[in-house]
Design a protein around this motif. Structure first.
Motif, mmCIF file in Angstrom:
data_model
loop_
_atom_site.group_PDB
_atom_site.id
_atom_site.type_symbol
_atom_site.label_atom_id
_atom_site.label_comp_id
_atom_site.label_asym_id
_atom_site.label_seq_id
_atom_site.Cartn_x
_atom_site.Cartn_y
_atom_site.Cartn_z
ATOM 1 N N VAL A 1 0.876 -1.173 0.000
ATOM 2 C CA VAL A 1 0.000 0.000 0.000
ATOM 3 C C VAL A 1 0.912 1.220 0.000
ATOM 4 O O VAL A 1 1.825 1.311 0.822
ATOM 5 C CB VAL A 1 -0.901 0.012 1.255
ATOM 6 N N TYR B 1 1.863 5.252 0.476
ATOM 7 C CA TYR B 1 1.437 6.397 1.273
ATOM 8 C C TYR B 1 2.308 7.579 0.902
ATOM 9 O O TYR B 1 3.297 7.439 0.192
ATOM 10 C CB TYR B 1 1.549 6.073 2.773
ATOM 11 N N ARG C 1 7.755 -0.740 4.824
ATOM 12 C CA ARG C 1 7.502 -0.934 6.252
ATOM 13 C C ARG C 1 6.661 -2.183 6.424
ATOM 14 O O ARG C 1 5.599 -2.310 5.827
ATOM 15 C CB ARG C 1 6.742 0.270 6.825
ATOM 16 N N GLU D 1 7.341 -1.696 11.237
ATOM 17 C CA GLU D 1 6.262 -0.848 11.724
ATOM 18 C C GLU D 1 5.349 -1.740 12.571
ATOM 19 O O GLU D 1 4.618 -2.567 12.028
ATOM 20 C CB GLU D 1 5.505 -0.196 10.572
ATOM 21 N N LYS E 1 2.599 -1.542 13.989
ATOM 22 C CA LYS E 1 1.149 -1.568 13.835
ATOM 23 C C LYS E 1 0.701 -2.000 12.452
ATOM 24 O O LYS E 1 -0.475 -1.924 12.135
ATOM 25 C CB LYS E 1 0.582 -0.194 14.180
ATOM 26 N N CYS E 2 1.630 -2.431 11.618
ATOM 27 C CA CYS E 2 1.277 -2.883 10.275
ATOM 28 C C CYS E 2 0.647 -4.272 10.370
ATOM 29 O O CYS E 2 1.170 -5.147 11.053
ATOM 30 C CB CYS E 2 2.525 -2.926 9.420
ATOM 31 N N PRO E 3 -0.506 -4.513 9.707
ATOM 32 C CA PRO E 3 -1.067 -5.859 9.737
ATOM 33 C C PRO E 3 -0.191 -6.828 8.951
ATOM 34 O O PRO E 3 0.502 -6.433 8.015
ATOM 35 C CB PRO E 3 -2.444 -5.691 9.095
ATOM 36 N N TYR F 1 0.886 -7.258 4.765
ATOM 37 C CA TYR F 1 0.853 -5.985 4.052
ATOM 38 C C TYR F 1 2.160 -5.237 4.265
ATOM 39 O O TYR F 1 2.873 -5.464 5.243
ATOM 40 C CB TYR F 1 -0.316 -5.112 4.540
ATOM 41 N N TYR G 1 3.934 -1.121 3.666
ATOM 42 C CA TYR G 1 3.690 0.268 3.279
ATOM 43 C C TYR G 1 4.927 0.829 2.596
ATOM 44 O O TYR G 1 6.034 0.698 3.100
ATOM 45 C CB TYR G 1 3.364 1.121 4.514
ATOM 46 N N PHE H 1 -2.398 1.588 -7.022
ATOM 47 C CA PHE H 1 -1.422 2.205 -6.127
ATOM 48 C C PHE H 1 -1.578 1.727 -4.682
ATOM 49 O O PHE H 1 -0.635 1.748 -3.920
ATOM 50 C CB PHE H 1 -1.566 3.726 -6.141
ATOM 51 N N LYS H 2 -2.773 1.347 -4.303
ATOM 52 C CA LYS H 2 -2.992 0.974 -2.906
ATOM 53 C C LYS H 2 -3.150 -0.531 -2.740
ATOM 54 O O LYS H 2 -3.593 -0.990 -1.707
ATOM 55 C CB LYS H 2 -4.257 1.686 -2.370
ATOM 56 N N ARG I 1 -3.433 2.805 7.607
ATOM 57 C CA ARG I 1 -2.126 2.926 8.256
ATOM 58 C C ARG I 1 -2.258 3.944 9.376
ATOM 59 O O ARG I 1 -2.949 4.939 9.222
ATOM 60 C CB ARG I 1 -1.116 3.421 7.224
ATOM 61 N N ARG J 1 -8.940 1.787 12.479
ATOM 62 C CA ARG J 1 -8.045 1.123 11.531
ATOM 63 C C ARG J 1 -8.801 0.038 10.778
ATOM 64 O O ARG J 1 -9.483 -0.794 11.378
ATOM 65 C CB ARG J 1 -6.879 0.486 12.275
ATOM 66 N N LEU K 1 -8.452 -2.777 7.312
ATOM 67 C CA LEU K 1 -7.443 -3.443 6.485
ATOM 68 C C LEU K 1 -7.478 -2.843 5.084
ATOM 69 O O LEU K 1 -8.514 -2.341 4.641
ATOM 70 C CB LEU K 1 -7.737 -4.949 6.411
ATOM 71 N N PRO K 2 -6.359 -2.882 4.358
ATOM 72 C CA PRO K 2 -6.361 -2.339 2.992
ATOM 73 C C PRO K 2 -7.432 -3.015 2.132
ATOM 74 O O PRO K 2 -7.580 -4.237 2.157
ATOM 75 C CB PRO K 2 -4.955 -2.659 2.488
ATOM 76 N N TYR L 1 -9.212 4.898 -4.147
ATOM 77 C CA TYR L 1 -8.565 3.716 -4.700
ATOM 78 C C TYR L 1 -9.143 2.438 -4.098
ATOM 79 O O TYR L 1 -9.234 1.419 -4.762
ATOM 80 C CB TYR L 1 -7.059 3.774 -4.474
#
Lengths: 157, 105, 413
Positions: free
Chosen positions: B6, B8, B30, B63, B65-67, B70, B72, B93-94, C183, C198, C200-201, C247
């Motif tokens: 994703v 940012y 990240r 990071e 807190k990143c799931p 995934y 970033y 892009f995401k 994020r 929060r 999820l994407p 997006y």
């Protein structure tokens, strides 16, 4: 920067030798941890940290408390590299330092110039005397530090 | 290992574009600490991201807190080597699906 | 030395309170501008980052460059005009007339950014407001956007901290700021946002569907019910829709609009799209006034046709365009390389004040002045307010309006 993201004295203490050897001039290592956070001492002032055994702890502490810095009169430490110039601190400081609260909810305006200003995309202090920490008696306000999204402002006291 | 990237925006990298010889350090991703452990690498090491469009080498940052699953990445011309655009859709892009592998240093 | 106020054109906030000091034609200091604006304007002082008139890599004067550009555009059978998001409303008007005269396809970056939302605002189907009306709101939601990195002064100048009812002291909170994002960005961090949700994407549509279910009274997931509780307490809400939302929903906002319709039962909701370039909203507005569409327009054969096949991405992928006129845009940095490889061999004519990846790949480069600092005009802020730009500095470069006007004269049949 929220309080929970800040390095607390107990966390700093865990990196120190904990021998209370008093070579730094303080009675305990915990007092030295407070002095480090208040930027009164530098990590090199602890002789034990310079030995081979504490090399990783010294690296960590130098990462947080080393380098060149100048703490201002009110205890504000500005890291210009982290500042994005968003002006949030200027906006909240204006709402906070421009008024004094008496009792429950009575707000009296203070007629003072702003403390902070954004110059060339970085935050600068322009008028110390306006800060609530310079009032008599001082009010230990921390809004600028709390609202900074990038942690560029730190109040060490 | 499969990752979904994703993108940012990062103001500090963006500002570097207007400096002479300013090579923006946009080659970073990240990841969650769990994925780092699964890949067997530490923060600061290199990771190779590959998909049908191309492949890039990036630095890894942790990071917390990143799931898991995934990653970033800041928006930059670099990440556009992996993006694509299917017919009648917006560019992904995401939602960039890549294969990640640790790079032998 | 001269000191004055200027409007910053680095992002779509168009901050009009920047104090600038200029001495001997150089910027000495800028006050109140963020890091993004400062980097943009101090970077424009460096001549090596600026463009000059180039034809096939050789520096030429204005007449030769214009003649080369006119030659390429007049020979083209299916020209495409792209960009104008970083141009004043006057330049956009000239550009639209030029595209109409050439019978070209006209598109801008809103076709893969916030064009759909702006279209619905202009046609009146989506309620939107200006920044002034934020003062009446009691809930501010940033959905899929991170203003501290994209529009740094958004909070301090327009939304939360500028809110009339925002107080640092006192127990009662009159205005709440919530962030919905994939994020935990700087805006969503603990010190800034009051509430952070929060997701999820790619989960935005599920989250919205859960909110709709919650409004109907069905049990829903925990974060959606928390968000719904926040909405139930509110009477006036402003949603800043970022690129993350666009997006994630892949330009299909039907579910989002259904949610807004349900929310209309007890509250007013307004949506402001967070656009990146300073005049995207202005381009959509100009083109809507001229043709009734906000982007993706084809002027071939003297008529106006509109469709998804006229977006830059589709045109490039299908190799439909045989000459591109790019005005103040940098598609080579911001678009997938897998799409851009189809542009091999297509001549590009680029107008840009800065050297970019696109100007490096162009056959003809027209170096123009920087709007906002060196030339004036009008531009439209992200909320639809028109802001007048006044030049603060003298330059010998021509503005994009003058260049486009002269190009139009040369191409007039």
């Amino acid at each position: 920067m929220a309080k929970k993201d800040k390095l607390q004295p107990l966390q700093v203490f865990q990196y120190l030798p904990g021998t209370n050897c008093k070579k730094c001039g303080f009675l305990t290592c915990f007092a030295f941890a407070f002095a480090l956070i208040g930027r009164e001492k530098r990590p090199e002032d602890c002789p034990d940290l310079l030995t081979e055994q504490y090399i990783s702890a010294l690296d960590f502490l130098n990462g947080h408390f080393g380098g060149d810095f100048s703490v201002e009169k009110t205890g504000l430490l500005i890291d210009e590299e982290k500042c994005c110039g968003c002006g949030d601190c200027v906006a909240v400081c204006d709402k906070c330092q421009g008024t004094v609260m008496f009792g429950s909810g009575i707000v009296i305006p203070r007629n003072v110039p702003p403390v902070l200003k954004i110059v060339d995309g970085r935050v600068r202090v322009v008028e110390w005397e306006s800060c609530k920490r310079c009032m008599d008696p001082p009010e230990y306000c921390r809004v600028c530090e709390e609202r900074c999204p990038f942690g560029a402002l730190e109040l060490v006291r | 290992m499969k990752l979904t990237i994703v993108t940012y925006r990062d103001i500090f990298l963006w500002s570097e574009r207007y400096k002479e010889n300013g090579q923006p350090a946009a080659a970073l991703v990240r990841l969650s600490p769990k994925d780092l452990a699964d890949l067997g690498i530490a923060a600061g090491e290199k990771l190779k991201l590959t998909n049908e469009e191309g492949s890039i080498v990036v630095d890894v940052l942790a990071e917390p807190k990143c799931p898991s699953g995934y990653g970033y990445m800041p928006v930059s011309p670099l990440v556009n080597r992996l993006t694509t655009c299917r017919h009648g859709k917006l560019p992904n892009f995401k939602h960039i699906e890549v294969k990640a592998e640790a790079l032998e240093s | 030395m001269s000191a004055g106020e200027m409007v910053c054109t680095a992002c779509s906030c168009l901050c009009d309170d920047i104090e600038i000091e200029i001495e001997n034609g150089r910027i000495v200091s800028m006050e109140k501008a963020c890091r993004k604006g400062t980097a943009f304007f101090f970077g424009s002082e460096n001549e090596r980052l600026r463009t000059v008139h180039l034809v096939d890599g050789k520096q030429v004067d204005t007449d030769q460059a214009l003649a080369a550009a006119a030659g390429l555009l007049s020979r083209a059978r299916r020209p495409l005009v792209f960009g104008m998001d970083n141009a004043s409303l006057e330049a956009q008007r000239q550009g639209i007339e030029l595209a109409r005269m050439l019978g070209a396809v006209l598109d801008d970056s809103s076709s893969f950014c916030q064009g759909k939302l702006t279209h619905d605002i202009l046609t009146g189907t989506l309620p939107s407001c200006t920044f002034d009306q934020i003062h009446d709101s009691d809930l501010i939601i940033y959905w899929g956007s991170n203003p501290h990195n994209a529009q740094p002064r958004h909070l301090s100048r327009f939304s939360l901290y500028a809110h009339r009812k925002y107080h640092e002291m006192g127990a009662t909170r009159y205005v709440t700021m919530a962030v919905v994002d994939v994020r935990e960005s700087e805006t969503a961090g603990a010190g800034v946002a009051h509430r952070f949700f929060r997701i999820l994407p790619g989960e935005d549509s599920n989250f919205i569907a859960a909110i709709i279910e919650g409004i109907k009274g069905n049990p829903v997931r925990k974060d959606a019910s928390g968000f719904l509780k926040l909405l139930k307490q509110s009477r006036h809400c402003v949603i800043f829709a970022g690129l993350g939302l666009t997006y994630s929903l892949d330009n299909d906002f039907s579910l989002f609009y259904e949610m807004l319709k349900h929310l209309g039962g007890w509250m007013k909701t307004f949506v402001i799209p967070m656009s990146g370039h300073y005049n995207v909203r202005g381009f959509n507005y100009s083109l809507y006034n001229a043709t009734g569409c906000v982007n993706k327009v084809n002027f071939a054969g003297g008529a106006v046709s509109h469709g998804d096949e006229f977006s830059l991405l589709e045109q490039v992928k299908n190799r439909a365009a045989d000459c591109l006129l790019i005005v103040g845009a940098d598609p080579f940095s911001s678009l997938p390389i897998s799409v851009l490889k189809h542009l091999d061999g297509v001549p590009l004519v680029t107008l840009d004040p800065f050297r970019t990846a696109t100007t490096e790949a162009s056959s003809v480069v027209l170096g123009v002045s920087l709007t906002g600092l060196e030339s004036g005009g009008t531009a439209m802020r992200m909320d639809g307010t028109t802001v007048t730009l006044m030049p603060a500095k003298w330059t010998d470069k021509q503005s994009d309006v003058q260049i486009l006007e002269r190009l139009k004269e040369l191409l007039r049949p």
